[in-house]
Write a protein that holds these residues in place. Structure first.
Motif, PDB file in Angstrom:
ATOM      1  N   GLY A  53       0.797  -1.220   0.000  1.00 14.21           N
ATOM      2  CA  GLY A  53       0.000   0.000   0.000  1.00 14.21           C
ATOM      3  C   GLY A  53       0.825   1.262   0.000  1.00 14.21           C
ATOM      4  N   ILE A  54       2.091   1.170  -0.400  1.00 13.36           N
ATOM      5  CA  ILE A  54       2.952   2.349  -0.485  1.00 13.36           C
ATOM      6  C   ILE A  54       2.636   3.085  -1.782  1.00 13.36           C
ATOM      7  CG2 ILE A  54       5.341   3.167  -0.605  1.00 13.36           C
ATOM      8  CD1 ILE A  54       6.160   0.629   0.915  1.00 13.36           C
ATOM      9  N   ARG A  55       2.260   4.329  -1.686  1.00 14.84           N
ATOM     10  CA  ARG A  55       1.907   5.098  -2.870  1.00 14.84           C
ATOM     11  C   ARG A  55       3.164   5.580  -3.602  1.00 14.84           C
ATOM     12  NH1 ARG A  55      -3.409   6.082  -3.170  1.00 14.84           N
ATOM     13  NH2 ARG A  55      -4.648   5.671  -1.296  1.00 14.84           N
ATOM     14  N   ARG A  56       2.990   5.921  -4.876  1.00 16.76           N
ATOM     15  CA  ARG A  56       4.122   6.302  -5.703  1.00 16.76           C
ATOM     16  C   ARG A  56       4.869   7.515  -5.161  1.00 16.76           C
ATOM     17  NH1 ARG A  56       4.350   4.136 -10.919  1.00 16.76           N
ATOM     18  NH2 ARG A  56       2.602   2.750 -11.445  1.00 16.76           N
ATOM     19  N   THR A  57       4.176   8.383  -4.479  1.00 13.85           N
ATOM     20  CA  THR A  57       4.808   9.598  -3.955  1.00 13.85           C
ATOM     21  C   THR A  57       5.461   9.387  -2.588  1.00 13.85           C
ATOM     22  OG1 THR A  57       2.653  10.254  -3.064  1.00 13.85           O
ATOM     23  CG2 THR A  57       3.265  11.129  -5.228  1.00 13.85           C
ATOM     24  N   GLU A  58       5.344   8.212  -2.014  1.00 14.70           N
ATOM     25  CA  GLU A  58       5.896   7.946  -0.694  1.00 14.70           C
ATOM     26  C   GLU A  58       7.293   7.328  -0.802  1.00 14.70           C
ATOM     27  OE1 GLU A  58       1.663   7.106   1.637  1.00 14.70           O
ATOM     28  OE2 GLU A  58       2.956   5.427   1.083  1.00 14.70           O
ATOM     29  N   PRO A  59       8.134   7.516   0.208  1.00 11.06           N
ATOM     30  CA  PRO A  59       9.503   6.981   0.157  1.00 11.06           C
ATOM     31  C   PRO A  59       9.528   5.456   0.209  1.00 11.06           C
ATOM     32  CG  PRO A  59       9.044   7.918   2.326  1.00 11.06           C
ATOM     33  CD  PRO A  59       7.879   8.284   1.441  1.00 11.06           C
ATOM     34  N   LEU A  60      10.595   4.891  -0.361  1.00 11.36           N
ATOM     35  CA  LEU A  60      10.762   3.433  -0.432  1.00 11.36           C
ATOM     36  C   LEU A  60      11.836   2.942   0.524  1.00 11.36           C
ATOM     37  CD1 LEU A  60      10.780   3.290  -4.329  1.00 11.36           C
ATOM     38  CD2 LEU A  60       8.907   2.524  -2.860  1.00 11.36           C
ATOM     39  N   THR A  61      12.087   3.683   1.569  1.00  9.84           N
ATOM     40  CA  THR A  61      13.235   3.467   2.442  1.00  9.84           C
ATOM     41  C   THR A  61      13.381   2.015   2.886  1.00  9.84           C
ATOM     42  OG1 THR A  61      12.949   5.718   3.258  1.00  9.84           O
ATOM     43  CG2 THR A  61      14.391   4.251   4.522  1.00  9.84           C
TER      44      THR A  61
END
Length: 232
Positions: free
Chosen positions: A44-52
């Motif tokens: 559920g991580i959106r494209r604008t959120e970090p992928l840390t």
């Protein structure tokens, strides 16, 4: 460390690493950025959120059933009726891959759970290419190399029957410090934000594993040597 294993198989797949505009190529195997995108969608991580949390995963893939590279082209028109440029899109047909990500057990367990109940739809590189079955093969206490060597072959029955008694499968994984680098590609996602999409470079190491194929129905499975007739 533990590994999360993934079965990436379906009628069509496409894994781009740098193509854009009117020509959309595909790599011969799933890319690290594509698989991280799939895992991010499941979480559920959106494209604008970090992928840390996902960027520290070690990645590798085994080409169990390489498939065929196919080409398609598409036409489009703007709202006022003008023709847009033709776009050429390449994809893999009838392919199956064993992918592995290595990392922290807690993170891998949460990814496994998310793959069973994904927040966003999962697809194999492009939105029109859904997987042909469950993706996750579970979390295992293993090294990445051992998992890609010992996990059962994922090829379809018809493919096994046509293959030889002994099969060499290519393995493509992240190159480790001090290892030979076979290729460098822009395949580590910094951001999936459509307005600021960014990737950095990934060093790749290639190898092969050999498996025995007990399902082969080929009458002559010996390797052909075209120079054997010159031996006298």
């Amino acid at each position: 460390m533990s590994v999360l294993l993934l079965r990436l198989a379906g009628p069509m797949q496409a894994w781009g690493a740098g193509s854009r505009f009117a020509r959309r190529n595909t790599e011969i195997a799933p890319t690290k950025s594509g698989v991280i995108g799939l895992l991010a969608a499941a979480k559920g991580i959106r494209r604008t959120e970090p992928l840390t949390d996902l960027l520290g995963l070690e990645f590798g893939v085994r080409l169990d059933q390489p498939g065929r590279i196919m080409r398609d082209f598409q036409t489009a028109h703007t709202a006022d009726g003008k023709s847009a440029p033709l776009t050429y899109r390449f994809y893999l047909a009838d392919a199956a891959f064993l992918a592995a990500v290595r990392g922290d057990l807690r993170l891998l367990t949460s990814l496994d759970e998310a793959l069973h109940r994904p927040h966003f739809p999962l697809y194999l590189g492009r939105r029109s290419f859904p997987p042909g079955g469950p993706v996750s093969l579970g979390v295992h206490d293993s090294t990445l190399d051992d998992a890609l060597t010992t996990w059962p072959w994922l090829a379809a029955d018809w493919y096994r029957q046509r293959a030889a008694n002994t099969v060499r499968l290519e393995v493509i994984r992240d190159a480790r410090p001090g290892e030979p680098i076979d290729e460098t590609i822009p395949d580590v996602p910094v951001s999936f934000d459509p307005a600021h999409r960014q990737h950095t470079w990934r060093a790749v190491h290639r190898s092969h594993v050999t498996i025995t194929n007990s399902d082969s129905t080929r009458a002559d499975t010996a390797e052909h040597d075209p120079l054997s007739l010159l031996g006298g």
